[in-house]
Design an enzyme around this catalytic site. Structure first.
Site, PDB file in Angstrom:
ATOM      1  N   ARG A  92       0.869  -1.172   0.000  1.00  0.00           N
ATOM      2  CA  ARG A  92       0.000   0.000   0.000  1.00  0.00           C
ATOM      3  C   ARG A  92       0.909   1.227   0.000  1.00  0.00           C
ATOM      4  O   ARG A  92       1.770   1.370   0.873  1.00  0.00           O
ATOM      5  CB  ARG A  92      -0.878   0.041   1.255  1.00  0.00           C
ATOM      6  CG  ARG A  92      -1.714   1.313   1.313  1.00  0.00           C
ATOM      7  CD  ARG A  92      -2.436   1.477   2.652  1.00  0.00           C
ATOM      8  NE  ARG A  92      -3.190   2.723   2.662  1.00  0.00           N
ATOM      9  CZ  ARG A  92      -3.443   3.430   3.758  1.00  0.00           C
ATOM     10  NH1 ARG A  92      -3.026   3.018   4.942  1.00  0.00           N
ATOM     11  NH2 ARG A  92      -4.131   4.542   3.680  1.00  0.00           N
ATOM     12  N   HIS A 181      -7.200   6.825   0.625  1.00  0.00           N
ATOM     13  CA  HIS A 181      -8.019   5.655   0.988  1.00  0.00           C
ATOM     14  C   HIS A 181      -8.757   5.103  -0.228  1.00  0.00           C
ATOM     15  O   HIS A 181      -9.791   4.447  -0.094  1.00  0.00           O
ATOM     16  CB  HIS A 181      -9.081   6.007   2.061  1.00  0.00           C
ATOM     17  CG  HIS A 181      -8.535   6.421   3.378  1.00  0.00           C
ATOM     18  ND1 HIS A 181      -9.016   7.511   4.073  1.00  0.00           N
ATOM     19  CD2 HIS A 181      -7.566   5.883   4.159  1.00  0.00           C
ATOM     20  CE1 HIS A 181      -8.364   7.645   5.209  1.00  0.00           C
ATOM     21  NE2 HIS A 181      -7.477   6.677   5.297  1.00  0.00           N
ATOM     22  N   GLY A 211     -11.301   5.586   9.908  1.00  0.00           N
ATOM     23  CA  GLY A 211     -10.285   4.828  10.640  1.00  0.00           C
ATOM     24  C   GLY A 211      -9.467   5.815  11.458  1.00  0.00           C
ATOM     25  O   GLY A 211     -10.011   6.779  12.003  1.00  0.00           O
ATOM     26  N   ARG A 242      -5.806  14.375  13.233  1.00  0.00           N
ATOM     27  CA  ARG A 242      -5.764  15.422  12.190  1.00  0.00           C
ATOM     28  C   ARG A 242      -7.033  16.276  12.243  1.00  0.00           C
ATOM     29  O   ARG A 242      -8.134  15.757  12.413  1.00  0.00           O
ATOM     30  CB  ARG A 242      -5.631  14.785  10.803  1.00  0.00           C
ATOM     31  CG  ARG A 242      -4.264  14.192  10.554  1.00  0.00           C
ATOM     32  CD  ARG A 242      -4.194  13.386   9.273  1.00  0.00           C
ATOM     33  NE  ARG A 242      -3.934  11.988   9.554  1.00  0.00           N
ATOM     34  CZ  ARG A 242      -4.121  10.987   8.702  1.00  0.00           C
ATOM     35  NH1 ARG A 242      -4.564  11.236   7.487  1.00  0.00           N
ATOM     36  NH2 ARG A 242      -3.865   9.747   9.046  1.00  0.00           N
ATOM     37  N   ASP A 283      -8.414   7.914  20.183  1.00  0.00           N
ATOM     38  CA  ASP A 283      -9.103   6.656  19.893  1.00  0.00           C
ATOM     39  C   ASP A 283     -10.592   6.809  20.195  1.00  0.00           C
ATOM     40  O   ASP A 283     -10.975   7.119  21.324  1.00  0.00           O
ATOM     41  CB  ASP A 283      -8.477   5.557  20.761  1.00  0.00           C
ATOM     42  CG  ASP A 283      -8.950   4.174  20.349  1.00  0.00           C
ATOM     43  OD1 ASP A 283     -10.156   4.012  20.064  1.00  0.00           O
ATOM     44  OD2 ASP A 283      -8.106   3.261  20.316  1.00  0.00           O
TER      45      ASP A 283
HETATM   46  N1  LIG Z   1     -15.253  -0.786  18.854  1.00  0.00           N
HETATM   47  C1  LIG Z   1     -14.845   0.413  18.431  1.00  0.00           C
HETATM   48  N2  LIG Z   1     -15.544   1.514  18.713  1.00  0.00           N
HETATM   49  C2  LIG Z   1     -15.131   2.724  18.313  1.00  0.00           C
HETATM   50  N3  LIG Z   1     -14.019   2.935  17.606  1.00  0.00           N
HETATM   51  C3  LIG Z   1     -13.273   1.874  17.282  1.00  0.00           C
HETATM   52  C4  LIG Z   1     -13.644   0.555  17.668  1.00  0.00           C
HETATM   53  N4  LIG Z   1     -12.701  -0.293  17.197  1.00  0.00           N
HETATM   54  C5  LIG Z   1     -11.775   0.470  16.541  1.00  0.00           C
HETATM   55  N5  LIG Z   1     -12.125   1.772  16.598  1.00  0.00           N
HETATM   56  C6  LIG Z   1     -11.407   2.916  16.044  1.00  0.00           C
HETATM   57  O1  LIG Z   1     -10.820   2.570  14.815  1.00  0.00           O
HETATM   58  C7  LIG Z   1      -9.543   3.244  14.701  1.00  0.00           C
HETATM   59  C8  LIG Z   1      -8.643   2.451  13.835  1.00  0.00           C
HETATM   60  O2  LIG Z   1      -9.279   2.213  12.606  1.00  0.00           O
HETATM   61  P1  LIG Z   1      -8.509   1.426  11.456  1.00  0.00           P
HETATM   62  O3  LIG Z   1      -9.419   1.372  10.298  1.00  0.00           O
HETATM   63  O4  LIG Z   1      -7.987   0.139  11.982  1.00  0.00           O
HETATM   64  O5  LIG Z   1      -7.358   2.453  11.225  1.00  0.00           O
HETATM   65  P2  LIG Z   1      -6.045   2.445  10.360  1.00  0.00           P
HETATM   66  O6  LIG Z   1      -6.228   1.400   9.291  1.00  0.00           O
HETATM   67  O7  LIG Z   1      -6.055   3.834   9.816  1.00  0.00           O
HETATM   68  O8  LIG Z   1      -4.934   2.167  11.290  1.00  0.00           O
HETATM   69  C9  LIG Z   1      -9.039   3.316  16.142  1.00  0.00           C
HETATM   70  O9  LIG Z   1      -8.268   4.439  16.331  1.00  0.00           O
HETATM   71  C10 LIG Z   1     -10.321   3.419  16.944  1.00  0.00           C
HETATM   72  O10 LIG Z   1     -10.573   4.769  17.215  1.00  0.00           O
HETATM   73  C1  LIG Z   2      -4.327   8.252   3.968  1.00  0.00           C
HETATM   74  C2  LIG Z   2      -4.592   7.969   5.395  1.00  0.00           C
HETATM   75  O1  LIG Z   2      -5.071   8.814   6.105  1.00  0.00           O
HETATM   76  O2  LIG Z   2      -4.310   6.718   5.823  1.00  0.00           O
HETATM   77  P1  LIG Z   2      -4.481   6.161   7.316  1.00  0.00           P
HETATM   78  O3  LIG Z   2      -5.935   6.199   7.627  1.00  0.00           O
HETATM   79  O4  LIG Z   2      -3.949   4.750   7.219  1.00  0.00           O
HETATM   80  O5  LIG Z   2      -3.693   7.051   8.214  1.00  0.00           O
HETATM   81 MG   LIG Z   3      -6.579   1.967   7.369  1.00  0.00          MG
END
Ligand SMILES: Nc1ncnc2c1ncn2[C@@H]1O[C@H](COP(=O)(O)OP(=O)(O)O)[C@@H](O)[C@H]1O
Ligand SMILES: CC(=O)OP(=O)(O)O
Ligand SMILES: [Mg+2]
Length: 408
Positions: A92, A181, A211, A242, A283
């Site tokens: 990625r 994304h 996410g 952010r 989070d």
């Molecule tokens: N059960 C949940 N309830 C609320 N938020 C959640 C839960 N599980 C995960 N998250 C949120 O999802 C975020 C991560 O999302 P993810 O798609 O795995 O991110 P990334 O791929 O960008 O690392 C975490 O920071 C958290 O805030």
């Molecule tokens: C582009 C981007 O924000 O990616 P991530 O959610 O993985 O930080």
């Molecule tokens: Mg992601």
């Protein structure tokens, strides 16, 4: 080609997520992640398909050491980087600029271009590059492919991609909206159409990828026509750390009045903003816990939640106008898939736009793609788990084999 297995690497600033996928049958012989790279202690987790989970805490100094640990874990299961079944490694890569609109076989020139784009994806491209360089060193004989977050957004009409600034300056410095994304927006918009029993080419979907980074996109008949992230992954929705959209004059103000440097403001908006800036937690799980517990600690968490949801609602409204007709709104990624209160608040009072969530469907514990709007709603509201790794593996294999794989 040597086999049908693709190792997908999703390298973040302090983590590596990996998945070995067999594109012939969709099976996953192994996967895992390494978190907190470079910190005092790191977390390693490896899940082989035919064996128990292996997890441990130990220091992992950098991305090179992390990928060596990944290679060792795979080797233990007889799935090493030199095993004959491994067809390719798919990476990625977050920013592909205007040059990379398709999955691309990695060579020196491609690596150099990804490096040139570091200033416009400062949190992401350096980590992606570290992953690529180490993988090339560890598996020199295995073809490696970059799949770009920006690729799906190259269909943005010019009026959606342009900022209203001097065209000569914009063109000279490649300042335009790229969007990110994209692999997730592509996969989720297609899965949503299929969930509804429709053809993607005839379905209009608003995808909310929530996410750590978060972005919205408007997808008309399978083509992206607008998205919330811009030149960099900072624009748009409120995220973990952010700020998302902000008046650009905030930057001049903080520079002139508060005497902050450009780097300090960059840090403020990219790493110390969003939910973290508003309430001290990035989070969403913790934000929701604090709201539930109540008391003094709840007020700033509530405000952070409200700012987050308000921004989301504004984008949903905007993309209704952009699309004209909306068939579905799809929630995806960590927050979108798991946080029922966010979905509920984002869709509250939107009956006028044909959107609603059924409180019971929305809160029911479930993991697969599902519709959470009441039966008969004009617009389906869906939860559709993203699978960037599967999409990257498929695109990687297609590039190398010259064929097209069937997609669900
Ligand atoms: N059960 C949940 N309830 C609320 N938020 C959640 C839960 N599980 C995960 N998250 C949120 O999802 C975020 C991560 O999302 P993810 O798609 O795995 O991110 P990334 O791929 O960008 O690392 C975490 O920071 C958290 O805030
Ligand atoms: C582009 C981007 O924000 O990616 P991530 O959610 O993985 O930080
Ligand atoms: Mg992601």
């Amino acid at each position: 080609m040597r086999g049908t297995r693709v190792l997908v690497l999703n390298t973040g600033s302090s983590s590596v997520k990996y998945r070995l996928l067999d594109v012939a049958d969709g099976s996953c012989p192994a996967g895992g992640l390494i978190e907190r790279i470079g910190e005092r202690t790191s977390y390693l987790r490896h899940d082989p398909a035919d064996g128990p989970r292996r997890e441990r805490e130990e220091p992992v100094a950098d991305h090179a050491a992390a990928l060596e640990a990944v290679a060792d874990e795979l080797e233990c299961d007889g799935l090493g980087l030199d095993s004959p079944g491994l067809a390719a490694i798919g990476h990625r890569v977050v920013h592909g600029g205007r040059r990379f609109t398709e999955p691309t076989l990695i060579d020196e020139a491609v690596t150099a271009e990804i490096e040139r784009l570091v200033p416009v994806a400062p949190l992401h491209n350096p980590a992606n590059l570290a992953g690529i360089r180490t993988a090339l060193a560890l598996a020199p004989g295995v073809p490696q492919v970059a799949v770009f977050d920006t690729a799906f957004h190259t269909t943005l009409p010019e009026y959606a991609a342009r900022y209203a600034i001097d065209t000569a300056v914009a063109d000279a410095h490649r300042v335009r909206r790229y969007g990110f994304h994209g692999t997730s927006h592509a996969y989720v918009s297609r899965r949503t159409a299929h969930l509804l029993g429709r053809e993607p080419s005839e379905t209009n979907v608003i995808v909310l990828h929530l996410g750590n980074g978060a972005s919205a996109s408007a997808v008309a008949g399978g083509r992206c026509v607008d998205t919330s992230m811009g030149l960099t992954p900072l624009e748009g929705l409120v995220m973990g750390t952010r700020s998302g959209d902000i008046d650009p004059a905030v930057v001049f103000h903080l520079s002139r009045v508060a005497g902050m440097s450009v780097d300090e403001i960059d840090e403020l908006l990219n790493r110390r903003g969003g939910l973290l800036g508003l309430c001290g937690d990035n989070d969403m799980r913790e934000v929701l816990r604090r709201m539930d517990r109540g008391g003094a600690d709840a007020a700033s968490a509530r405000l952070a939640f409200d700012v987050y949801v308000h921004r989301l609602r504004k984008y949903v409204g905007a993309y209704c106008a952009v699309l004209g007709r909306v068939d579905a709104v799809a929630f995806t990624a960590g927050v979108g898939e798991n946080a029922a209160p966010v979905r509920e608040a984002a869709m509250a009072g939107m009956e006028g736009l044909g959107m609603a969530v059924d409180p019971e469907l929305n809160r029911a514990p479930a993991s697969g793609p599902r519709v959470v709007s009441p039966p008969g709603s004009r617009v389906a509201v869906a939860v559709v788990p993203t699978d960037e790794e599967l999409e990257i593996a498929t695109q990687t294999y297609e590039l190398l084999s010259g064929g097209t794989m069937e997609r669900k």
